[in-house]
Enzyme design. Structure first.
Site, PDB file in Angstrom:
ATOM      1  N   ASN A 171     -18.312 -31.241  34.854  1.00  0.00           N
ATOM      2  CA  ASN A 171     -18.116 -29.984  34.131  1.00  0.00           C
ATOM      3  C   ASN A 171     -19.342 -29.536  33.343  1.00  0.00           C
ATOM      4  OD1 ASN A 171     -17.068 -32.441  32.821  1.00  0.00           O
ATOM      5  ND2 ASN A 171     -16.885 -31.142  31.018  1.00  0.00           N
ATOM      6  N   HIS A 211      -5.887 -23.388  34.561  1.00  0.00           N
ATOM      7  CA  HIS A 211      -6.746 -22.449  33.819  1.00  0.00           C
ATOM      8  C   HIS A 211      -8.203 -22.485  34.256  1.00  0.00           C
ATOM      9  CE1 HIS A 211      -8.613 -25.187  30.616  1.00  0.00           C
ATOM     10  NE2 HIS A 211      -7.763 -25.978  31.216  1.00  0.00           N
ATOM     11  N   THR A 244      11.516 -30.505  29.913  1.00  0.00           N
ATOM     12  CA  THR A 244      11.803 -29.263  30.626  1.00  0.00           C
ATOM     13  C   THR A 244      10.496 -28.660  31.131  1.00  0.00           C
ATOM     14  OG1 THR A 244      13.740 -28.909  29.271  1.00  0.00           O
ATOM     15  CG2 THR A 244      12.884 -26.977  30.423  1.00  0.00           C
ATOM     16  N   CYS A 251     -14.755 -28.866  26.226  1.00  0.00           N
ATOM     17  CA  CYS A 251     -13.925 -28.950  25.039  1.00  0.00           C
ATOM     18  C   CYS A 251     -14.682 -28.615  23.764  1.00  0.00           C
ATOM     19  CB  CYS A 251     -13.257 -30.320  24.942  1.00  0.00           C
ATOM     20  SG  CYS A 251     -14.383 -31.656  25.200  1.00  0.00           S
TER      21      CYS A 251
HETATM   22  C1  LIG Z   1     -13.639 -32.346  34.407  1.00  0.00           C
HETATM   23  C2  LIG Z   1     -12.504 -32.054  33.497  1.00  0.00           C
HETATM   24  N1  LIG Z   1     -11.481 -32.926  33.395  1.00  0.00           N
HETATM   25  C3  LIG Z   1     -10.413 -32.696  32.606  1.00  0.00           C
HETATM   26  C4  LIG Z   1     -10.334 -31.556  31.857  1.00  0.00           C
HETATM   27  C5  LIG Z   1      -9.135 -31.350  30.977  1.00  0.00           C
HETATM   28  O1  LIG Z   1      -8.275 -30.381  31.503  1.00  0.00           O
HETATM   29  P1  LIG Z   1      -7.184 -29.668  30.550  1.00  0.00           P
HETATM   30  O2  LIG Z   1      -7.959 -28.821  29.592  1.00  0.00           O
HETATM   31  O3  LIG Z   1      -6.360 -28.855  31.500  1.00  0.00           O
HETATM   32  O4  LIG Z   1      -6.413 -30.724  29.885  1.00  0.00           O
HETATM   33  C6  LIG Z   1     -11.362 -30.608  31.921  1.00  0.00           C
HETATM   34  C7  LIG Z   1     -11.315 -29.379  31.099  1.00  0.00           C
HETATM   35  O5  LIG Z   1     -12.084 -29.163  30.221  1.00  0.00           O
HETATM   36  C8  LIG Z   1     -12.479 -30.862  32.757  1.00  0.00           C
HETATM   37  O6  LIG Z   1     -13.490 -30.005  32.855  1.00  0.00           O
END
Ligand SMILES: Cc1ncc(COP(=O)(O)O)c(C=O)c1O
Length: 389
Positions: A150, A200, A241, A333
């Site tokens: 990412n 998303h 749910t 994040c």
């Molecule tokens: C490579 C990777 N793994 C996991 C995630 C986590 O996904 P989520 O935000 O849907 O929990 C992300 C999102 O930032 C990501 O880029």
């Protein structure tokens, strides 16, 4: 102009996806576990969504489990496989998303597994010889290596790593959050036990994802125990749910992504190439972190720009934002902030950590936005450079 270049963090909801979700937020409000017609109608919508996802990934609906997103899907694969199979070792890389890295570090601290990190080179390539050495030395192992990074965009050859894991009877989980909806995954062919998706990241809603669990796991160990205990939802795999409109939105988003994948890929890749070319021409000493400037070995959605000087990047993201450009300095994040990146700092001999800006693209970006981002970045950089002198 306001331009959004943080699509690795999250993407804009496709209006067609919203349209598919709306009935489930209004008149189709039943609880899918209820046996009356309100419930049955919604249950049918979930199962239809599961079938859509399974068909696109060339697998069976029985192998798809909906979750609250990528993090939960990664946690389920890792924690439940270690617990169910009594795995004693785990191998991962220092470049993984925290959903994987922190989970494994926690399990390691608790004494549930021994943890080994596979070596990476300056560009973030996984050292496959080292991986093989680790696999040979540690039987009864979970391997967790991501498909597309990412932050620096590096792609991993899942086929090769999967075969290696099979040879050594290791369980193989891959975090495919960044490639799901952008690359095709053929699960009849792919030698993986677990992969994941988060809606998303491909123009679906937030807070919903899925886990693929190979029915017999390709390593031959059988189904895993649930990670979230509760009701019998998701065939006893995940109590709670269901996020019904999220699930329906996820399936619709994946369907659109698959239908238009090649044309979108070509288009997005042309935007990324344009940015690389212009920055090389106009920003002396610019570099690109990881393999992100290598079009065949990186995500076409991610470009990690290494600035010629690391002293001035702190203000750059902030000033880009003021100029209308949303980009990121760290991982998804910590997007919008530049707190330092565990990925860049894990690359040997790389001091680019403080001078990195990640641009991540989607089908909604335009050539004008790319040109504006480059103009702005070049201008801001020159201004800051003059101020430093
Ligand atoms: C490579 C990777 N793994 C996991 C995630 C986590 O996904 P989520 O935000 O849907 O929990 C992300 C999102 O930032 C990501 O880029």
């Amino acid at each position: 102009m306001r331009a959004y270049f943080d699509n690795a963090a999250t993407t804009r909801l496709d209006p067609e996806v919203l349209e598919a979700m709306l009935p489930l937020m209004t008149e189709e409000f039943g609880n899918p576990s209820s046996i009356h017609s309100h419930g049955r109608k919604v249950r049918t919508a979930i199962e239809r969504a599961r079938k859509t996802v399974a068909t696109l990934l060339n697998t069976s609906p029985a192998e798809i489990f909906f979750t609250s997103g990528g993090t939960e899907a990664d946690n389920t694969a890792i924690r439940s496989s270690i617990e169910t199979y009594g795995l004693t070792h785990a191998i991962t890389s220092p470049l993984e998303h925290h959903a994987v890295l922190h989970t494994l570090e926690h399990l390691h601290k608790q004494g549930a597994v021994k943890l080994n990190l596979v070596e990476v080179d300056e560009a973030g390539r996984i050292n496959l010889l080292h991986l093989e050495e680790l696999l040979r030395a540690h039987p009864n192992t979970l391997v967790s290596l991501m498909h597309g990074n990412n932050e620096i965009g590096n792609l991993l050859d899942l086929e090769t790593v999967g075969r290696l894991c099979q040879e050594h009877k290791a369980v193989f989980h891959s975090d495919t959050v960044q490639t799901m909806g952008h690359y095709r995954h053929d699960l009849q062919q792919l030698p993986v036990d677990f992969i994941v998706g988060a809606a998303h990241k491909f123009h679906g809603p937030k807070g919903v994802g899925f886990l693929y669990v190979n029915a017999h796991t390709k390593s031959g160990r059988g189904p895993i125990h649930p990670f979230i205990h509760g009701g019998s939802q998701e065939r006893n795999m995940r109590g709670g749910t269901e996020n019904v409109y999220g699930i329906v939105g996820l399936a619709k988003a994946l369907e659109i992504a698959y239908a238009e994948m090649e044309s979108h890929r070509q288009y997005i890749e042309s935007l990324k190439s344009r940015m690389i070319g212009q920055l090389r021409e106009r920003l002396d000493g610019v570099s690109f972190n990881g393999l992100s400037a290598n079009l065949s070995e990186s995500l076409y959605t991610v470009l990690n720009v290494g600035l010629p000087s690391s002293e001035m990047s702190d203000m750059l993201l902030f000033n880009l934002d003021i100029a209308g450009i949303s980009a990121s300095g760290g991982s998804a994040c910590t997007s919008g902030s530049n707190l330092g990146s565990h990925v860049l700092s894990a690359l040997p001999h790389n001091d680019a950590e403080r001078g990195a800006i990640r641009f991540s693209f989607s089908k909604y970006n335009t050539v004008e936005e790319v040109d504006y981002a480059v103009d702005t970045l070049v201008e801001l950089f020159k201004r800051e450079q003059a101020a430093v002198k």
